[in-house]
Design an enzyme around this catalytic site. Structure first.
Site, short mmCIF file in Angstrom:
data_model
loop_
_atom_site.label_atom_id
_atom_site.label_comp_id
_atom_site.label_asym_id
_atom_site.label_seq_id
_atom_site.Cartn_x
_atom_site.Cartn_y
_atom_site.Cartn_z
N HIS A 391 1.00 -1.15 -0.14
CA HIS A 391 0.01 0.18 0.13
C HIS A 391 0.86 1.34 0.05
O HIS A 391 0.82 2.07 -0.90
CB HIS A 391 -0.91 -0.09 1.25
CG HIS A 391 -1.76 1.21 1.24
ND1 HIS A 391 -3.15 0.99 0.99
CD2 HIS A 391 -1.56 2.44 1.83
CE1 HIS A 391 -3.86 2.34 1.42
NE2 HIS A 391 -2.85 3.14 1.64
N GLU A 392 1.75 1.35 0.83
CA GLU A 392 2.61 2.53 0.99
C GLU A 392 3.44 2.67 -0.01
O GLU A 392 3.91 3.88 -0.56
CB GLU A 392 3.25 2.58 2.69
CG GLU A 392 2.38 2.58 3.52
CD GLU A 392 1.52 3.94 3.57
OE1 GLU A 392 1.64 4.88 3.03
OE2 GLU A 392 0.55 3.72 4.51
N HIS A 395 1.75 4.28 -2.85
CA HIS A 395 1.77 5.85 -2.71
C HIS A 395 3.06 6.33 -2.95
O HIS A 395 3.37 7.64 -3.82
CB HIS A 395 1.42 6.33 -1.10
CG HIS A 395 0.29 6.20 -0.71
ND1 HIS A 395 -0.91 7.08 -1.11
CD2 HIS A 395 -0.47 5.82 0.44
CE1 HIS A 395 -2.00 7.12 -0.54
NE2 HIS A 395 -1.73 6.14 0.41
N HIS A 398 3.73 6.35 -6.73
CA HIS A 398 2.85 7.45 -7.40
C HIS A 398 3.64 8.72 -7.30
O HIS A 398 3.67 9.20 -8.39
CB HIS A 398 1.74 7.29 -6.63
CG HIS A 398 0.50 8.25 -7.37
ND1 HIS A 398 -0.79 8.31 -6.64
CD2 HIS A 398 0.59 8.99 -8.32
CE1 HIS A 398 -1.43 9.37 -7.53
NE2 HIS A 398 -0.82 9.67 -8.60
#
Length: 601
Positions: A391-392, A395, A398
């Site tokens: 998940h992190e 980020h 991205h």
């Protein structure tokens, strides 16, 4: 006697498991040099005040504004990362306080800029941009400011609104103080029959208890306590609504909803689509409730049964290095370039892995425009820790793509897009685990985790969004809402969402009173849209072509160079239509069918 594992000091953690913040500043002394540099350069921006109608001067200001903003951002990011490594370290507490104070000063220095841009007409701005080479880069940035002109008031009126801003925050401040500091819940019996104090923090533990008496008593005590303050809490909630409506009307918006969505060019239909689409598909949530009742072997299912796991959690023991390998396998459909960035990030010190004394809890992704991304974890070998890494890093990659492909002013992505990349990674990761898990109980657990993720994000947050919409519209129409009205609206929504199998206990009627996001008007729907967009990308990446993967990476590279709806649409996800959310609900139904099948086999 069993040996107790002591938490390590920061200095005892191996460097390969710590983020490389030295890449930003090799020493605190270098940070201090840049801090003094910022204090010298930032005030120079005031030299441009009153002169921005001149195109050459405007360009010079904008270039210097970017340079100083990057400098101040670097100072802040370094300070907050260092402070989060060990929040007992007074040295880093001090430098964080120092840059926070200066950040406020910097904001004050540049406060003249927006009012001056608002003195331009659209024609004047076009003319200036055409005449001066270099200003074209800033066109969207400047036009975005100018588009807010109908909603910006005279200097005198703006000063009045600014002067009452603290007063308008009073409802949330009162709510926060009451619920976090003053409210005492009393005691319940835990699983061992011992008296324990119930708090807002440990409620989430007891509501998941396998012992039904424990979760029932926690549920009843928590909401009965909120009920004792129902009139005060109704007053703070409706006052917050009225304040937001007041600001919306003052700024010439047609409604509170428009004032929340219009600045980011998000059509109002997006919000209504979320509510309408979920309402049309509530039967699948009702089906889930019925299955939960069956799995828990209950004669009746109550609201306090919702959070107890359907499947007992099996023991996972996934080391950090194993989690990295799992992520690489799971994210393989994103292609070599993406995986190379992921591997490089792991190797070059993006991630701060393990807990140490004084380290901030939780997980996040951070970084500045010119730094590498940074990921904070508190890894403890659980499956959720491995999922959090995926998940992190979603980020962070991205951010990496966005900062590598956009100038500073367009390098950040707005909240509407912020969770999309991270949840896309999470979907790919969980799909890989479920598809490759051979242990039946582990597989059932993973499927159930995905179902709960969709239930709590898509269905629950939409119910919140619908509650917000109803209450705002009623107040806008001149209706007066007291605690009984709010409780009835919330009770009816719970009955509608959870269906005929669910006993909607009267205590749940007070749940609206403990949701802090309700004081950030029309915020929660973005959890739903972010999840739905991510689910669409997940499906495209797994089932589409290489071209679809490239379109997804174009989304990652876009930053805020266009409006969020447009960026997502170009990448193949049209959030102005119900389809992404319909596809997400369809995935929920398929996972539900898979869970039923696995149980029967």
């Amino acid at each position: 006697m069993e040996r107790v594992e002591k938490l390590k000091k920061r200095s005892e953690v191996e460097s390969k498991y710590k983020w490389n913040v030295e890449k930003m500043y090799e020493s605190d002394e270098k940070w201090e040099e840049d801090f003094q540099k910022a204090k010298k350069l930032c005030p120079e921006l005031l030299n441009y005040k009153g002169k921005l109608k001149n195109g050459e001067v405007l360009l010079e200001y904008l270039n210097k504004f970017v340079d100083t903003s990057i400098l101040v951002e670097n100072l802040y990011v370094y300070a907050h990362l260092r402070n989060d490594e060990d929040q007992t370290n007074s040295r880093y507490q001090s430098i964080l306080d120092k840059i926070k104070s200066y950040y406020s000063e910097f904001s004050s220095i540049i406060s003249f800029f927006v009012p001056e841009i608002l003195t331009f007409s659209k024609e004047e701005l076009d003319e200036v941009i055409k005449k001066v080479d270099g200003l074209e880069l800033y066109r969207k940035f400047l036009e975005d400011i100018l588009e807010e002109k109908p909603h910006v008031l005279s200097d005198k009126e703006e000063k009045i609104l600014a002067s009452v801003s603290n007063c308008l925050d009073a409802p949330y401040n009162t709510f926060s103080m009451l619920t976090n500091a003053d409210m005492v819940f009393g005691t319940i019996k835990d699983e061992d029959g011992k008296d324990v104090e119930l708090t807002a923090g440990n409620y989430s533990v007891y509501i998941k208890s396998k012992n039904r008496d424990v979760r029932k008593s926690a549920f009843k005590l928590l909401f009965e306590t909120y009920g004792k303050f129902k009139n005060t809490l109704a007053s703070t909630y409706t006052a917050a609504n009225k304040n937001f409506i007041f600001m919306s009307k003052s700024r010439n918006y047609k409604s509170a909803l428009e004032s929340s969505l219009k600045p980011n060019k998000i059509p109002l239909e997006v919000y209504h689509n979320v509510v309408d689409t979920v309402n049309k598909n509530l039967s699948v949530l009702h089906k889930y409730v019925a299955l939960k009742k069956k799995l828990l072997k209950l004669d009746e299912i109550h609201m306090y049964d919702l959070y107890v796991p359907n499947i007992d959690a099996p023991k996972f023991n996934i080391s950090y290095n194993e989690a990295v390998d799992l992520c690489v396998e799971a994210l393989n459909p994103l292609g070599k370039e993406y995986l190379d960035i992921f591997r490089s990030g792991i190797k070059n010190g993006w991630v701060d892995v393990y807990e140490n004394k004084g380290k901030r809890s939780g997980a996040y992704s951070s970084g500045s425009y010119t730094s590498m991304p940074y990921v904070l974890l508190n890894y403890s070998n659980q499956v959720n820790d491995a999922s959090t890494l995926a998940h992190e890093m979603g980020h962070s990659i991205h951010s990496y793509y966005s900062r590598s492909n956009q100038p500073y002013i367009y390098s950040d992505y707005v909240l509407f897009c912020a969770e999309v990349a991270s949840i896309t990674n999470e979907c790919l990761f969980m799909n890989y685990l479920i598809s490759n898990e051979k242990d039946k109980m582990k597989k059932l657990y993973l499927i159930n985790e995905e179902l709960e993720s969709i239930r709590t994000t898509v269905f629950r947050q939409t119910m919140f969004a619908e509650f917000e919409l109803i209450t705002h519209e009623k107040i806008e129409n001149g209706e007066s809402l007291v605690s009984e009205d709010l409780c009835k609206i919330y009770h009816d929504l719970n009955q509608k969402y959870f269906g005929p199998e669910m006993i909607v206990d009267e205590e749940i009627d007070m749940e609206w009173a403990r949701i802090p996001h309700f004081y950030s008007d029309f915020y929660v729907y973005q959890y739903v849209t972010g999840f739905a967009a991510a689910n669409s990308f997940y499906s495209m990446i797994l089932n589409g072509t290489e071209k679809d993967v490239e379109r997804y990476k174009d989304f990652l590279k876009a930053g805020c160079s266009d409006y969020p709806i447009n960026i997502l649409k170009k990448a193949g996800v049209d959030m102005a239509t119900p389809k992404p959310l319909e596809d997400t609900i369809e995935r929920f139904e398929k996972l539900l069918e898979e869970l039923e099948k696995e149980i029967q086999d």
